[in-house]
Every structure is written in structure tokens, then in C-alpha cells.
Enzyme design. Structure first.
Site, PDB file in Angstrom:
ATOM      1  N   GLU A   1      -6.438  -0.462  -6.465  1.00  0.00           N
ATOM      2  CA  GLU A   1      -7.407   0.461  -5.883  1.00  0.00           C
ATOM      3  C   GLU A   1      -6.897   1.889  -6.060  1.00  0.00           C
ATOM      4  OE1 GLU A   1      -5.882  -1.567  -3.253  1.00  0.00           O
ATOM      5  OE2 GLU A   1      -7.297  -3.249  -3.239  1.00  0.00           O
TER       6      GLU A   1
ATOM      7  N   HIS B   1       0.828  -1.206   0.000  1.00  0.00           N
ATOM      8  CA  HIS B   1       0.000   0.000   0.000  1.00  0.00           C
ATOM      9  C   HIS B   1       0.859   1.252   0.000  1.00  0.00           C
ATOM     10  CE1 HIS B   1      -4.386  -0.893   1.122  1.00  0.00           C
ATOM     11  NE2 HIS B   1      -3.860  -2.032   0.711  1.00  0.00           N
TER      12      HIS B   1
END
Length: 319
Positions: free
Chosen positions: A105, A38
Site C-alpha cells: 500500500e 507498517h
């Protein structure tokens, strides 16, 4: 035989703490490892975002576990750079590193400022990235002009065997899509009937005989109240669903979108219990389905006691 691994959540814990946890997990009997990749945490309540690729080298050196991560090439990362990073780890730690790739994402990938397209176009870009990465691992000089661009790229430091390239999928349509080109399926946990359908879609799409890895989200703490509270505090955004998760852009947006999610809502997707026997029963479903590797992900902040408890009361009985 199904293997059970430990998930290192870079969104929730400092990299140095995660290194301690994976050492403890190996000592407790976990057989594999995985970490998130991330740029941002999902919410401010999580509060971390270590760089996965720096940490993976340390984790592979510090343990004898295999490790993998889910990456979204083509956005924040150029596929040639992902291929180089994976090749370096695979050369240093033969047959211990794998990488799963997915369409990503916006939370992490939209930081470049590029437009965030619909899922079909993201999947088409993903397929191109997979082909580029495989060609580079094979020693080819790659020039490619499409949704991604590569010009005269060649990897000079390559492993004897390329790392396994998994396809990440949350739904049946995507699982069917990755079945034709991936070395295996990486997905998230769900009830038995839903998991059967997802695996069947992967097999139908070309995944027959290929391994299936599952990241199994759970919340364990010494009491039921703590387990429920921790899951809600740390992972309530997960109840938003697969249509919403890829498109929100900031931790603040995830916090706002999930402000009315209840602990019961979270418990529909995360296995929440203080009882090790309940967790063992949930994990046994994957064994009976023939899942190759289950990565146990305790979304609760409590990690040390979780590792100790599962090592003593859950893992030995599963084997």
C-alpha cells in the site's frame, strides 16, 4: 486440523504491549502468531507503528508460537534485505517463521518518494522479488536487472530450511497469480461463499495442495455497543474497499476518506459481536473450508479480555 492464531497489530499498540499480548495468547491456547508490517498507522486514532522485524525476534524468543508477517518487498524494503531478515529469523527459530509478500500500500511504501504504479506493474515487481529471495535462500550469488536491481548478492547466514514464502492476495485475480509461485496463500476473512471463490482461484492458479492462511478481522468487547463503537473508531477505513486502500498515502487521507463510513458499513466486513458463540460460528466456516490457519484479529483496542474470553469460550469448542 485448522489452527487458530493471534494477530499483533503494530498500528494500534506499542511493541512492548504486543509482546505481553502474544505471551498471554499462547497461555490462553492460541496456536500461532502474526504481526503487521507498517511504517504508518492507518489513521491517527490508532497511533502506533512499531518496526515488525525487531519485534518478531523478541516475540519468537518469548513464546513457542510460529510467527509470520505480510511484507511488500521492492519498495520500502529491498528484496535482498527482506531475504536476509527472514533467513536470520528462520535460522534462529527453525520452522517457526514464515513471510507473506504482497504488492503493498502507498501508505507504507510510497515514503521513499518513488512513483506508485498500477497493480499489474506492482505484481510484476513482486514476482521478481520472490525469485530473488528464493535464489538467495538457496545460497546463490544473485545478479538481477529488472524492475528491481540486485548485484552480486549472497547470503552467508542461512537456515537449514528456507522459510515458507506465501503470496498475499485480496482478490481472485491476485490469488490466481500467486498460486503458481507461492508456497501458500495469505488472505483476509470474508463470507463463506466469497472465501470459496478466492481459494478456488488460488487452486486454479497452481495452489492445489498448498496451505491457506486467513487473517480474520473481528471486533469483540464485553457489550455490543462497545464492540460496534470500537470497530468503527479503529477500523472504519476498511470499508473503503480494495481499490482505494492501496493508493491513499497518509493517515490523514484515510481519516478524511472514511469520515462518512457508518458502524453498519464496518460490520459488513468486520465480524462484530459481544457474543462468543457468534464468533465461534463465524470461525467454524473456515474449518469446514479446510483453511489451515486462521489468525484472529480483534480490531477493538480491548486485547487482554479478548484473549481471555476466546481462550475460555471460543478456542476449546472449535477444537
Amino acid at each position: 486440523m485448522t489452527r487458530f492464531g493471534y494477530h499483533a497489530s503494530h498500528e494500534q499498540h506499542a511493541p512492548s504491549a504486543l509482546l505481553r499480548y502474544v505471551r498471554a495468547a499462547e497461555a490462553a491456547g492460541f496456536q500461532a502468531g502474526m504481526c503487521s508490517d507498517h511504517f504508518h498507522p492507518w489513521t491517527e486514532a490508532q497511533g502506533q507503528s512499531g518496526f515488525a522485524w525487531s519485534w518478531l525476534g523478541a516475540a519468537l524468543q518469548a513464546t513457542s508460537l510460529s510467527f509470520g508477517t505480510v511484507n511488500a518487498p521492492g519498495w520500502r524494503y529491498h528484496p535482498a534485505i527482506v531475504a536476509q531478515a527472514a533467513a536470520t529469523l528462520a535460522e534462529m527459530f527453525p520452522d517457526r517463521f514464515w513471510v507473506a509478500i504482497g504488492s503493498g500500500e502507498a501508505l507504507n511504501e510510497a515514503i521513499t518518494g518513488d512513483a506508485w504504479p498500477e497493480k499489474p506493474r506492482r505484481n510484476a515487481r513482486l514476482r521478481e522479488c520472490a525469485a530473488v529471495m528464493r535464489a538467495l535462500w538457496a545460497g546463490e550469488t544473485v545478479t538481477h536487472h529488472g524492475l528491481v536491481t540486485v548485484v552480486e548478492a549472497k547470503l552467508y547466514s542461512r537456515p537449514a530450511r528456507a522459510p515458507r514464502l506465501f503470496g498475499a492476495a485480496l482478490g481472485e485475480e491476485t490469488a490466481r497469480f500467486v498460486g503458481g509461485w507461492a508456497d501458500g496463500l495469505m488472505t483476509t476473512g470474508r463470507p463463506r461463499a466469497e472465501m470459496q471463490k478466492l481459494i478456488a482461484a488460488f487452486r486454479e492458479g497452481g495452489g492445489e495442495g498448498k496451505p491457506v492462511f486467513v487473517q480474520h478481522a473481528l471486533s469483540w468487547a464485553p457489550t455490543e455497543e462497545e464492540a460496534r463503537r470500537g470497530a468503527h473508531e479503529q477500523w472504519r477505513f476498511s470499508a473503503l474497499g480494495a481499490e482505494v486502500l492501496p493508493v491513499l498515502r497518509t493517515p490523514a487521507q484515510f481519516a478524511a476518506a472514511s469520515q462518512f463510513v457508518t458502524p453498519d458499513d464496518v460490520a459488513r466486513g468486520v465480524r462484530v459481536s459481544a457474543d462468543p458463540s457468534r464468533h465461534r460460528a463465524w470461525l467454524e466456516d473456515y474449518v469446514s473450508l479446510g483453511v489451515d490457519t486462521v489468525i484472529c484479529f480483534n480490531v477493538h483496542r480491548e486485547q487482554e479480555r479478548f484473549i481471555e474470553t476466546f481462550g475460555a469460550e471460543v478456542l476449546p469448542r472449535l477444537r
